[in-house]
Scaffold this motif. Structure first.
Motif, PDB file in Angstrom:
ATOM      1  N   ARG A   1     -97.742  27.470   7.953  1.00  0.00           N
ATOM      2  CA  ARG A   1     -97.374  28.871   7.760  1.00  0.00           C
ATOM      3  C   ARG A   1     -98.316  29.719   8.587  1.00  0.00           C
ATOM      4  N   TRP A   2     -97.772  30.643   9.310  1.00  0.00           N
ATOM      5  CA  TRP A   2     -98.610  31.486  10.156  1.00  0.00           C
ATOM      6  C   TRP A   2     -97.993  32.871  10.311  1.00  0.00           C
ATOM      7  N   GLN A   3     -98.858  33.808  10.736  1.00  0.00           N
ATOM      8  CA  GLN A   3     -98.435  35.195  10.936  1.00  0.00           C
ATOM      9  C   GLN A   3     -98.371  35.489  12.424  1.00  0.00           C
ATOM     10  N   ARG A   4     -97.411  36.292  12.821  1.00  0.00           N
ATOM     11  CA  ARG A   4     -97.319  36.733  14.211  1.00  0.00           C
ATOM     12  C   ARG A   4     -97.901  38.136  14.323  1.00  0.00           C
ATOM     13  N   PRO A   5     -98.345  38.516  15.524  1.00  0.00           N
ATOM     14  CA  PRO A   5     -98.933  39.853  15.693  1.00  0.00           C
ATOM     15  C   PRO A   5     -98.003  40.984  15.220  1.00  0.00           C
ATOM     16  N   ASN A   6     -96.690  40.762  15.285  1.00  0.00           N
ATOM     17  CA  ASN A   6     -95.752  41.806  14.838  1.00  0.00           C
ATOM     18  C   ASN A   6     -95.541  41.791  13.324  1.00  0.00           C
ATOM     19  N   GLY A   7     -96.309  40.965  12.613  1.00  0.00           N
ATOM     20  CA  GLY A   7     -96.211  40.941  11.154  1.00  0.00           C
ATOM     21  C   GLY A   7     -95.240  39.920  10.606  1.00  0.00           C
ATOM     22  N   LEU A   8     -94.459  39.280  11.459  1.00  0.00           N
ATOM     23  CA  LEU A   8     -93.547  38.253  10.946  1.00  0.00           C
ATOM     24  C   LEU A   8     -94.370  37.110  10.359  1.00  0.00           C
TER      25      LEU A   8
END
Lengths: 425, 425
Positions: free
Chosen positions: A108-115
């Motif tokens: 599980r990870w977060q993308r810079p755009n918040g996704l």
């Protein structure tokens, strides 16, 4: 009366079976762990309760098999006694005790755009198992598919048809008690061999086929299947005794690798010995094997060390004996061992015995097998020994599942993406 | 003169190509990251240096394509200008910058008997890529295979044969400069269509086939292949606007999902709207689309909201338009949306717009697609957007690779077991 008027065509039977399996799979994919485990526990209880019925069905199979002239080995595999029925029940309980792979977050990870992106395990869907006349596979394979959330279509050998049917009835009792559709585990309802052909063409219905059996079964499945396979090919496993091997360790490990159980796929079938220690190690290793009752088929160098060694033919190098027989050869160091293994092996399990870490590293890098070991017996090639729980086989393919195929390997995954209104620039 | 005397039979050509690929794959599997990256960087430099030659080859392809009467869309895909050549070079550099998946430890654990077990990424082996006349795929696919340690056999569309050959020459220059065999990336040396048939039968030589192209190509590959596929089927992607959706968010996300780029596989092709908000949300969403220049084909309820909506046929629900067209339908809540998607979708990418977490959870659980999103645009279906780097496609299959197929998905693994003389009891 026309036979086809009585029995629907095999293709029609299989299509209906497949449709029921897909419906069941969709429900089963969302079944909570507790319900699947309850079905397994209830199935185990039903197996114990129905021991008499199973024994009766099995006696009929064994009688028919005896009349048909099955070999003693085949009759042994076919025969169920109280101990074997209890082992099946215990197997179901053990599978119930494994962690449920479905729904596990693998990453599980977060993308810079918040996704927020998660990779979540999901069942594969519908799994077809094609096996020979070992009725216990009915219980093992059905239970592993159920635990991993997959509907199973089982097709066992015709000689064990009655026994498998009696076992399936217990599994389905368990499913019904737990409130799951009985169609989660189905058996091809005919011993007609054409059913296998029909099954292998059901792409879009069956997601993956697991063939379990001897070379001729596997070869037929590979040739005919339009569905991806988890191939459990032969285990032509090698033990390579390197020039830097400790002889005491090599003797102990080799004897175990070959003779602990000769009928398992992880049993060593070929001994390779580095030319550097052919004089010191090879005679001792060969004598150990011969004294333990193992026939040795060797190249010229191996024949020279003991008169009891018979000559190995070209075919021996690619033969899975599953018996107290070993082929043996002197090779030129690690590279020679790798070349031999890549040419004749089946990409299953190979071990190097050496005290030289660089030789072990070269072996690990150069041998393209599911399992490579250093200073350990090839007989460890087993899902249980890996800590993975029960397995449906050892995959010698390289896609999706390689090595022991346990409940995790019977799953796929999806990406679950959580947003708050993101759009792509 | 007999043609077959001049040209060796396609099968023979392919067999030789395959043998070279397997030899190269064995070397490449052990190549250090630096060497593979050096080859990619040198390949990028060669692409820039050879811009003139590539343009020349491409002009010949475009001229032949024009004479042949290719559509404007196909000619556009075929055409390479300076910008597109630079983009290919940049693509190679980006792939060089990705972490090397080969040799990564995916997991490592100890057993009570002291065995140390690691699951280590290894290349798959030889990958076949079959694509249409987009010459840039030659660079992208070749580079992704190289980075992941796999030998590539590329088979592009015959219309782009000259362009692909010029690009391949640059990649092979890069390989040679880095001291890697040129056979790491090969191209089928003939535009004869029979070569595809031969390629699809090379099981044991090619480990996996990645088809990239339109429906007819994919269908041919599925029907003929004897080799496992990473199927990139169509992206019949859905956006479902739930009864609990925020209208402002729904408008923004839907318009992006459909219209940002209509030709990508993650573009939404079908809008599903919950009957609960058919009166409030549907008219606004449909008007947005129509005003943005999107044709809307709807069910009766959708037709009723705007006279510009044309009727959707049964076929529309399973059509990937890749164009400014959308099909639209009113459904009965999340369950209705799931039923529609499971019946008509392609298991690619679907999004739910809702403020209700339980609706999102039901959607996530019930939709069996590679990517499921909540409150985000389906156009995020892209390896780059997932943070995985470049991808070779989006797999709609469930085995091995699902969703974006990047360098990690182009690997397999082996179990590396370190012991100290362990034998199995």
């Amino acid at each position: 009366m026309n036979k086809s008027a009585v029995l629907p065509a095999v293709d029609q039977v299989m299509a209906e079976l497949g449709e029921r399996a897909r419906r069941a799979a969709r429900l089963l994919a969302q079944a909570p762990a507790e319900r699947k485990n309850a079905a397994l526990m209830a199935g185990a209880a039903a197996l114990r309760r129905s021991g008499g019925k199973i024994a009766e069905a099995n006696a009929a199979d064994v009688a028919a098999g005896t009349a048909k002239g099955l070999t003693a080995a085949l009759l042994d595999r076919l025969t169920l006694d109280d101990k074997r029925i209890e082992a099946m029940a215990k197997g179901l309980e053990e599978i119930a005790g494994l962690p449920d792979p479905v729904g596990q977050e693998m990453a599980r990870w977060q993308r810079p755009n918040g996704l927020d992106i998660a990779r979540v395990r999901v069942p594969i869907g519908v799994i077809g198992i094609i096996y020979e006349s070992r009725p216990n596979v009915t219980a093992d394979a059905g239970a592993l598919c159920l635990k991993s959330g997959n509907a199973a279509i089982l097709r066992g050998g015709s000689e064990s048809f009655r026994s498998s049917k009696a076992i399936l009835a217990c599994l389905q009792e368990g499913l019904a008690e737990a409130g799951l559709p009985e169609d989660c585990i189905q058996m091809v309802p005919t011993s007609d061999r054409a059913a296998v052909g029909a099954m292998l063409k059901m792409s879009g219905v069956i997601d993956v086929i697991v063939p379990r059996g001897g070379r001729s079964l596997i070869e037929r499945v590979i040739a005919e299947s339009r569905i991806p396979l988890f191939q459990h090919l032969e285990g032509i496993c090698h033990t390579y005794v390197d020039g830097a091997a400790d002889l005491v360790m090599a003797r102990k490990v080799l004897l175990n690798a070959k003779m602990r159980r000769t009928g398992v796929c992880g049993a060593t079938e070929t001994l390779l010995v580095d030319a550097k220690v052919a004089k010191t190690h090879l005679p001792v290793l060969v004598k150990d094997l011969l004294d333990a009752g193992c026939a040795v088929r060797g190249d010229a160098a191996t024949q020279a060390v003991d008169s009891r060694v018979s000559p190995a033919s070209e075919e021996d190098w690619s033969t899975e004996y599953l018996d107290a027989i070993i082929s043996a050869k002197v090779v030129d160091g690690v590279e020679g061992a790798i070349d031999h293994i890549e040419r004749f092996g089946s990409h299953h399990t190979e071990s190097i015995i050496t005290d030289d870490p660089s030789a072990a590293a070269a072996f690990f890098a150069g041998v393209d097998s599911a399992i490579v070991l250093h200073n350990a017996s090839t007989q460890f090639a087993d899902g249980g020994e890996f800590g993975m729980g029960a397995e449906i086989g050892i995959s010698t393919g390289k896609l999706h599942a390689r090595g022991p195929v346990g409940v995790e390997q019977l799953t796929s995954f999806k990406y679950v993406v959580r947003g708050s209104g993101q759009v792509r620039p």
